[in-house]
Write an enzyme that holds these catalytic residues in place. Sequence first.
Site, PDB file in Angstrom:
ATOM      1  N   ASN A   1     -10.937   0.213   0.066  1.00  0.00           N
ATOM      2  CA  ASN A   1      -8.993   0.216   0.719  1.00  0.00           C
ATOM      3  C   ASN A   1      -8.216  -1.060  -0.624  1.00  0.00           C
ATOM      4  O   ASN A   1      -8.786  -1.201  -1.212  1.00  0.00           O
ATOM      5  CB  ASN A   1      -8.896  -0.562   1.507  1.00  0.00           C
ATOM      6  CG  ASN A   1      -7.220   0.068   1.732  1.00  0.00           C
ATOM      7  OD1 ASN A   1      -6.304   0.162   1.279  1.00  0.00           O
ATOM      8  ND2 ASN A   1      -6.335  -1.174   2.841  1.00  0.00           N
TER       9      ASN A   1
ATOM     10  N   CYS B   1       0.892  -1.257  -0.215  1.00  0.00           N
ATOM     11  CA  CYS B   1       0.117   0.088  -0.209  1.00  0.00           C
ATOM     12  C   CYS B   1       0.779   0.928  -0.110  1.00  0.00           C
ATOM     13  O   CYS B   1       0.226   2.204  -0.426  1.00  0.00           O
ATOM     14  CB  CYS B   1      -1.055   0.333   1.160  1.00  0.00           C
ATOM     15  SG  CYS B   1      -1.770  -1.222   1.225  1.00  0.00           S
TER      16      CYS B   1
ATOM     17  N   HIS C   1      -2.507   7.418   2.742  1.00  0.00           N
ATOM     18  CA  HIS C   1      -3.308   5.814   2.488  1.00  0.00           C
ATOM     19  C   HIS C   1      -4.600   6.109   2.457  1.00  0.00           C
ATOM     20  O   HIS C   1      -5.098   6.214   3.542  1.00  0.00           O
ATOM     21  CB  HIS C   1      -2.638   5.412   2.496  1.00  0.00           C
ATOM     22  CG  HIS C   1      -3.024   3.123   2.036  1.00  0.00           C
ATOM     23  ND1 HIS C   1      -3.734   3.728   0.944  1.00  0.00           N
ATOM     24  CD2 HIS C   1      -3.297   2.631   2.984  1.00  0.00           C
ATOM     25  CE1 HIS C   1      -4.357   2.092   1.424  1.00  0.00           C
ATOM     26  NE2 HIS C   1      -3.762   1.383   2.604  1.00  0.00           N
TER      27      HIS C   1
HETATM   28  N1  ACO Z   1     -19.040  -6.915  10.724  1.00  0.00           N
HETATM   29  C1  ACO Z   1     -19.203  -6.916  12.280  1.00  0.00           C
HETATM   30  N2  ACO Z   1     -17.893  -7.474  12.923  1.00  0.00           N
HETATM   31  C2  ACO Z   1     -17.261  -7.718  12.544  1.00  0.00           C
HETATM   32  C3  ACO Z   1     -16.357  -7.170  11.326  1.00  0.00           C
HETATM   33  C4  ACO Z   1     -17.676  -6.933  10.327  1.00  0.00           C
HETATM   34  N3  ACO Z   1     -17.536  -6.726   9.407  1.00  0.00           N
HETATM   35  N4  ACO Z   1     -15.561  -7.730  11.453  1.00  0.00           N
HETATM   36  C5  ACO Z   1     -14.912  -7.838  12.637  1.00  0.00           C
HETATM   37  N5  ACO Z   1     -15.944  -8.130  13.323  1.00  0.00           N
HETATM   38  C6  ACO Z   1     -16.285  -8.710  14.638  1.00  0.00           C
HETATM   39  C7  ACO Z   1     -15.402  -9.050  15.273  1.00  0.00           C
HETATM   40  O1  ACO Z   1     -14.882 -10.007  15.418  1.00  0.00           O
HETATM   41  C8  ACO Z   1     -15.352  -8.825  16.458  1.00  0.00           C
HETATM   42  O2  ACO Z   1     -15.665  -9.766  16.961  1.00  0.00           O
HETATM   43  P1  ACO Z   1     -15.371 -10.127  18.739  1.00  0.00           P
HETATM   44  O3  ACO Z   1     -15.714  -8.976  19.774  1.00  0.00           O
HETATM   45  O4  ACO Z   1     -16.935 -11.210  19.014  1.00  0.00           O
HETATM   46  O5  ACO Z   1     -14.891 -11.096  18.704  1.00  0.00           O
HETATM   47  C9  ACO Z   1     -15.234  -7.077  16.447  1.00  0.00           C
HETATM   48  O6  ACO Z   1     -16.453  -6.744  15.315  1.00  0.00           O
HETATM   49  C10 ACO Z   1     -14.511  -6.203  16.712  1.00  0.00           C
HETATM   50  O7  ACO Z   1     -13.337  -6.361  15.537  1.00  0.00           O
HETATM   51  P2  ACO Z   1     -11.960  -5.590  15.777  1.00  0.00           P
HETATM   52  O8  ACO Z   1     -10.749  -6.543  14.466  1.00  0.00           O
HETATM   53  O9  ACO Z   1     -11.528  -6.000  17.258  1.00  0.00           O
HETATM   54  O10 ACO Z   1     -12.433  -4.299  14.862  1.00  0.00           O
HETATM   55  P3  ACO Z   1     -11.426  -3.028  15.232  1.00  0.00           P
HETATM   56  O11 ACO Z   1     -12.893  -2.295  15.602  1.00  0.00           O
HETATM   57  O12 ACO Z   1     -10.517  -3.150  15.738  1.00  0.00           O
HETATM   58  O13 ACO Z   1     -12.144  -2.976  13.553  1.00  0.00           O
HETATM   59  C11 ACO Z   1     -10.847  -2.930  11.403  1.00  0.00           C
HETATM   60  C12 ACO Z   1     -10.929  -3.602  12.470  1.00  0.00           C
HETATM   61  C13 ACO Z   1     -11.648  -1.704  10.728  1.00  0.00           C
HETATM   62  C14 ACO Z   1     -10.135  -3.913  10.123  1.00  0.00           C
HETATM   63  C15 ACO Z   1      -9.649  -1.742  12.357  1.00  0.00           C
HETATM   64  O14 ACO Z   1      -9.027  -2.643  12.599  1.00  0.00           O
HETATM   65  C16 ACO Z   1      -8.370  -1.895  11.343  1.00  0.00           C
HETATM   66  O15 ACO Z   1      -8.971  -0.756  10.232  1.00  0.00           O
HETATM   67  N6  ACO Z   1      -7.482  -2.046  11.413  1.00  0.00           N
HETATM   68  C17 ACO Z   1      -5.851  -1.287  10.101  1.00  0.00           C
HETATM   69  C18 ACO Z   1      -6.384  -2.046   8.651  1.00  0.00           C
HETATM   70  C19 ACO Z   1      -5.820  -1.022   8.133  1.00  0.00           C
HETATM   71  O16 ACO Z   1      -5.265  -0.229   7.994  1.00  0.00           O
HETATM   72  N7  ACO Z   1      -5.054  -2.070   6.814  1.00  0.00           N
HETATM   73  C20 ACO Z   1      -4.501  -1.304   6.222  1.00  0.00           C
HETATM   74  C21 ACO Z   1      -3.675  -2.686   5.008  1.00  0.00           C
HETATM   75  S1  ACO Z   1      -3.655  -3.485   4.623  1.00  0.00           S
HETATM   76  C22 ACO Z   1      -3.512  -2.418   3.194  1.00  0.00           C
HETATM   77  O17 ACO Z   1      -3.222  -1.386   3.011  1.00  0.00           O
HETATM   78  C23 ACO Z   1      -3.811  -3.248   1.529  1.00  0.00           C
END
Ligand code: ACO
Length: 338
Positions: A295, A112, A265
């Site tokens: 993304n 990315c 990004h």
């Molecule tokens: N819908 C509903 N629930 C969901 C979903 C979904 N799509 N995805 C995960 N959950 C649930 C999980 O199972 C978890 O449930 P649990 O508590 O019962 O286990 C709960 O939601 C919380 O999950 P987390 O992963 O802790 O959620 P978080 O608030 O951290 O958000 C996210 C996740 C959006 C992925 C966040 O961590 C994030 O944005 N991280 C950065 C990702 C990123 O920037 N990637 C870019 C690099 S990759 C690239 O660019 C190619």
Amino acid sequence: MIEAGIIGTGSYLPDVVVTNQDMSGIVETSDEWITSRTGISERRLSSGEPTWFMGLVAARKAIAAAGVEPIDIDLILATTVTPDYYFPSLSCIIQAEIGADNAIAFDVNAACSGFVFAMDVAGRYLMTGAAKNVLIVSAECLSKLTDYTDRATCVLFGDGAGAVVVSTGGGRILGSHLRSEGKSGGSLVSRALPIQHPFLDGTGRNPGGWGSAFPERFPDAVDKFIRMDGTEVYKFAVRAVTDSIQVVAKEAGVEVARIDHFVLHQANFRILEAVSRRLGVPMDRFAVHIGEMGNASSASIPICLDNMIQDGRLKPGDSVMMSGFGAGLTYGAMLVTF
Ligand code: ACO
């Protein structure tokens, strides 16, 4: 400082719009969860057009906007984590399609962060006089690597392409700062083809992951799909982007508060907000396009730049801080004027 800048931009987004409502039809999720956690309302997915085609359309628009002839392009840098071929490179395919027969063409793999890394390479070629016109094409078809049964990742990604022409005939590159943290690379992976040949007897060394540098994070992953420790990547992104922006601004002798636009990004709206808070810069100076495109990895920054030029937000003379982060882990920032 380098006396060179972006003189033309172009972008391409596929026609297929997949809403959060559509996603909730294939995995257990909701518009409320996706919007509040990521800022994404919809993403664009390829309807079958390959990565090179998306890149080609964006490249043609950037070349037309720059007013250069393909034959005058000295260097083509392409960035993608989702090529159509292991070889030839995406950049060589683009070269052939546009007829840039005088160009050197190679790909830059920094996931990315690819666009910012390619801009840095371009700047160095331009600075030494080894090139006068550089075409950068960032094209991604992340739907190829997305597991549409995994709700934690499939809601995040989209497809698209952006391109720019960087030339000694325009703008300035005021500073650049790139970093790589390979030891943290296991938090964001997509595996390539396994070894398969007729003489494989299973006795070979298989150190697993990257060997002894750090433990494999997703040991059961045998397929190509994106595996991500979202919390780790989130924390890394906020720290890395903020730090690199501050380093570039300091080295360029420019106050962060005086920079006109921040084009980061587009991975998560909350990452953009957290960086804005840490820098003390209001959100209205940040490009926000994650909502309608998801993304799109290395393509996200040049798509934003093109949108901003098309709708008149980005004008000649404006300063733009770009910052990318992603798998590797890699990150970087670059300050330019248009
Ligand atoms: N819908 C509903 N629930 C969901 C979903 C979904 N799509 N995805 C995960 N959950 C649930 C999980 O199972 C978890 O449930 P649990 O508590 O019962 O286990 C709960 O939601 C919380 O999950 P987390 O992963 O802790 O959620 P978080 O608030 O951290 O958000 C996210 C996740 C959006 C992925 C966040 O961590 C994030 O944005 N991280 C950065 C990702 C990123 O920037 N990637 C870019 C690099 S990759 C690239 O660019 C190619």
